[in-house]
Design a protein around this motif. Structure first.
Motif, PDB file in Angstrom:
ATOM      1  N   ILE A   1       0.848  -1.201   0.000  1.00 53.77           N
ATOM      2  CA  ILE A   1       0.000   0.000   0.000  1.00 53.77           C
ATOM      3  C   ILE A   1       0.880   1.247   0.000  1.00 53.77           C
ATOM      4  CG2 ILE A   1      -1.621   1.350   1.401  1.00 53.77           C
ATOM      5  CD1 ILE A   1      -2.750  -1.486   2.289  1.00 53.77           C
ATOM      6  N   SER A   2       1.913   1.244   0.831  1.00 54.35           N
ATOM      7  CA  SER A   2       2.788   2.400   0.964  1.00 54.35           C
ATOM      8  C   SER A   2       3.587   2.661  -0.310  1.00 54.35           C
ATOM      9  CB  SER A   2       3.727   2.186   2.149  1.00 54.35           C
ATOM     10  OG  SER A   2       4.617   3.274   2.271  1.00 54.35           O
ATOM     11  N   VAL A   3       4.288   1.671  -0.822  1.00 57.08           N
ATOM     12  CA  VAL A   3       5.177   1.897  -1.968  1.00 57.08           C
ATOM     13  C   VAL A   3       4.412   2.153  -3.259  1.00 57.08           C
ATOM     14  CG1 VAL A   3       7.087   0.608  -0.950  1.00 57.08           C
ATOM     15  CG2 VAL A   3       5.538  -0.536  -2.548  1.00 57.08           C
ATOM     16  N   ASN A   4       3.158   1.701  -3.339  1.00 53.66           N
ATOM     17  CA  ASN A   4       2.363   1.914  -4.544  1.00 53.66           C
ATOM     18  C   ASN A   4       1.418   3.103  -4.437  1.00 53.66           C
ATOM     19  OD1 ASN A   4       3.024  -0.402  -6.431  1.00 53.66           O
ATOM     20  ND2 ASN A   4       2.684  -1.456  -4.490  1.00 53.66           N
ATOM     21  N   ASP A   5       1.464   3.806  -3.298  1.00 55.49           N
ATOM     22  CA  ASP A   5       0.552   4.936  -3.069  1.00 55.49           C
ATOM     23  C   ASP A   5      -0.906   4.518  -3.294  1.00 55.49           C
ATOM     24  OD1 ASP A   5       2.239   6.894  -2.151  1.00 55.49           O
ATOM     25  OD2 ASP A   5       2.615   7.741  -4.136  1.00 55.49           O
ATOM     26  N   ALA A   6      -1.285   3.420  -2.668  1.00 59.71           N
ATOM     27  CA  ALA A   6      -2.641   2.874  -2.827  1.00 59.71           C
ATOM     28  C   ALA A   6      -3.647   3.630  -1.972  1.00 59.71           C
ATOM     29  CB  ALA A   6      -2.653   1.393  -2.462  1.00 59.71           C
ATOM     30  N   ARG A   7      -4.857   3.661  -2.480  1.00 64.23           N
ATOM     31  CA  ARG A   7      -6.023   4.156  -1.748  1.00 64.23           C
ATOM     32  C   ARG A   7      -6.892   2.931  -1.493  1.00 64.23           C
ATOM     33  NH1 ARG A   7      -5.046   8.213  -5.746  1.00 64.23           N
ATOM     34  NH2 ARG A   7      -4.961  10.276  -4.804  1.00 64.23           N
ATOM     35  N   VAL A   8      -7.049   2.567  -0.219  1.00 60.93           N
ATOM     36  CA  VAL A   8      -7.756   1.339   0.133  1.00 60.93           C
ATOM     37  C   VAL A   8      -8.873   1.656   1.117  1.00 60.93           C
ATOM     38  CG1 VAL A   8      -7.535  -0.994   1.077  1.00 60.93           C
ATOM     39  CG2 VAL A   8      -5.601   0.032  -0.160  1.00 60.93           C
ATOM     40  N   ILE A   9     -10.041   1.097   0.854  1.00 62.90           N
ATOM     41  CA  ILE A   9     -11.174   1.181   1.774  1.00 62.90           C
ATOM     42  C   ILE A   9     -11.481  -0.242   2.216  1.00 62.90           C
ATOM     43  CG2 ILE A   9     -13.598   1.819   2.058  1.00 62.90           C
ATOM     44  CD1 ILE A   9     -13.151   3.727  -0.371  1.00 62.90           C
ATOM     45  N   THR A  10     -11.619  -0.427   3.516  1.00 60.63           N
ATOM     46  CA  THR A  10     -11.950  -1.742   4.055  1.00 60.63           C
ATOM     47  C   THR A  10     -13.192  -1.635   4.932  1.00 60.63           C
ATOM     48  OG1 THR A  10     -10.653  -1.494   6.084  1.00 60.63           O
ATOM     49  CG2 THR A  10      -9.496  -2.341   4.135  1.00 60.63           C
ATOM     50  N   PHE A  11     -13.761  -2.769   5.244  1.00 56.61           N
ATOM     51  CA  PHE A  11     -14.908  -2.827   6.152  1.00 56.61           C
ATOM     52  C   PHE A  11     -14.416  -3.242   7.528  1.00 56.61           C
ATOM     53  CE2 PHE A  11     -16.567  -3.421   1.919  1.00 56.61           C
ATOM     54  CZ  PHE A  11     -17.645  -2.556   1.916  1.00 56.61           C
ATOM     55  N   THR A  12     -14.982  -2.646   8.565  1.00 51.26           N
ATOM     56  CA  THR A  12     -14.526  -2.955   9.919  1.00 51.26           C
ATOM     57  C   THR A  12     -15.113  -4.255  10.453  1.00 51.26           C
ATOM     58  OG1 THR A  12     -16.281  -1.624  10.913  1.00 51.26           O
ATOM     59  CG2 THR A  12     -14.164  -0.533  10.516  1.00 51.26           C
ATOM     60  N   ARG A  13     -16.189  -4.720   9.857  1.00 52.42           N
ATOM     61  CA  ARG A  13     -16.839  -5.952  10.325  1.00 52.42           C
ATOM     62  C   ARG A  13     -16.791  -6.997   9.221  1.00 52.42           C
ATOM     63  NH1 ARG A  13     -22.338  -3.990  11.260  1.00 52.42           N
ATOM     64  NH2 ARG A  13     -22.829  -6.201  11.347  1.00 52.42           N
ATOM     65  N   GLY A  14     -16.108  -8.096   9.498  1.00 54.87           N
ATOM     66  CA  GLY A  14     -15.921  -9.140   8.512  1.00 54.87           C
ATOM     67  C   GLY A  14     -17.150  -9.966   8.211  1.00 54.87           C
ATOM     68  N   GLU A  15     -18.155  -9.911   9.073  1.00 52.39           N
ATOM     69  CA  GLU A  15     -19.337 -10.756   8.874  1.00 52.39           C
ATOM     70  C   GLU A  15     -20.405 -10.096   7.998  1.00 52.39           C
ATOM     71  OE1 GLU A  15     -20.457  -8.117  12.255  1.00 52.39           O
ATOM     72  OE2 GLU A  15     -18.641  -9.170  11.696  1.00 52.39           O
ATOM     73  N   LEU A  16     -20.115  -8.932   7.458  1.00 54.92           N
ATOM     74  CA  LEU A  16     -21.105  -8.250   6.629  1.00 54.92           C
ATOM     75  C   LEU A  16     -21.438  -9.055   5.378  1.00 54.92           C
ATOM     76  CD1 LEU A  16     -19.758  -4.588   6.734  1.00 54.92           C
ATOM     77  CD2 LEU A  16     -21.730  -5.500   7.955  1.00 54.92           C
ATOM     78  N   THR A  17     -22.699  -9.058   5.020  1.00 54.57           N
ATOM     79  CA  THR A  17     -23.122  -9.702   3.780  1.00 54.57           C
ATOM     80  C   THR A  17     -22.886  -8.751   2.610  1.00 54.57           C
ATOM     81  OG1 THR A  17     -25.369  -8.815   3.879  1.00 54.57           O
ATOM     82  CG2 THR A  17     -24.956 -10.923   5.046  1.00 54.57           C
ATOM     83  N   ALA A  18     -23.020  -9.267   1.407  1.00 52.99           N
ATOM     84  CA  ALA A  18     -22.867  -8.435   0.212  1.00 52.99           C
ATOM     85  C   ALA A  18     -23.877  -7.291   0.216  1.00 52.99           C
ATOM     86  CB  ALA A  18     -23.016  -9.288  -1.039  1.00 52.99           C
ATOM     87  N   VAL A  19     -25.090  -7.568   0.610  1.00 51.14           N
ATOM     88  CA  VAL A  19     -26.123  -6.530   0.671  1.00 51.14           C
ATOM     89  C   VAL A  19     -25.729  -5.459   1.683  1.00 51.14           C
ATOM     90  CG1 VAL A  19     -28.528  -6.058   1.312  1.00 51.14           C
ATOM     91  CG2 VAL A  19     -27.980  -8.030  -0.132  1.00 51.14           C
ATOM     92  N   GLN A  20     -25.263  -5.871   2.852  1.00 58.47           N
ATOM     93  CA  GLN A  20     -24.873  -4.912   3.888  1.00 58.47           C
ATOM     94  C   GLN A  20     -23.679  -4.073   3.446  1.00 58.47           C
ATOM     95  OE1 GLN A  20     -24.438  -7.910   6.928  1.00 58.47           O
ATOM     96  NE2 GLN A  20     -26.233  -7.135   8.051  1.00 58.47           N
ATOM     97  N   MET A  21     -22.703  -4.714   2.772  1.00 61.32           N
ATOM     98  CA  MET A  21     -21.553  -3.957   2.278  1.00 61.32           C
ATOM     99  C   MET A  21     -21.999  -2.927   1.240  1.00 61.32           C
ATOM    100  SD  MET A  21     -18.357  -6.615   2.028  1.00 61.32           S
ATOM    101  CE  MET A  21     -19.252  -8.011   1.334  1.00 61.32           C
TER     102      MET A  21
END
Length: 134
Positions: free
Chosen positions: A76-96
């Motif tokens: 992430i650092s060396v490629n200057d990535a922009r990353v968004i993650t979810f804080t809860r791993g149990e989310l369904t596709a609909v919830q995400m």
């Protein structure tokens, strides 16, 4: 909002999630669409982070630990990535999808924020995560 392009990791990029985002006008692709299903399955996290970033995508991943694992944090650092993650791993596709759409404006603004970063997304919004770098 047209400036932001999103690449969805396998754990996010199912048919339901991608359809919800596209129906709302998002420019979004799954890893399988971008790299082919076979290659997308084999790609290491560092590889898709680098290639997705070089292609101009904001990366959307389910695993918020990407900021804490040294190899991924380094990519992430060396490629200057922009990353968004979810804080809860149990989310369904609909919830995400719902969560992304609820915070759509803030998420799209991230395409203009200076990288590298990982932002964690939850019901309250976005929060920057510290990258685990030496």
């Amino acid at each position: 909002m047209q400036d932001a392009r999103f690449l969805l990791d396998r754990s996010v990029g199912g048919r339901i999630s991608i359809a919800r985002l596209r129906s709302a006008g998002w420019d979004a692709r799954t890893r399988a669409e971008q790299y082919g299903d076979e290659r997308a399955q084999r790609m290491r996290d560092e590889e898709w982070i680098a290639e997705g970033t070089r292609s101009g995508f904001v990366l959307l991943a389910k695993d918020h630990r990407v900021a804490t694992r040294p190899l991924e944090a380094h990519a992430i650092s060396v490629n200057d990535a922009r990353v968004i993650t979810f804080t809860r791993g149990e989310l369904t596709a609909v919830q995400m999808g719902d969560l992304c759409l609820r915070h759509e404006a803030a998420i799209h603004r991230l395409a203009q924020v200076q990288p590298p970063f990982v932002m964690a997304l939850n019901e309250a919004g976005l929060r920057r995560k510290r990258l685990n770098l030496p």
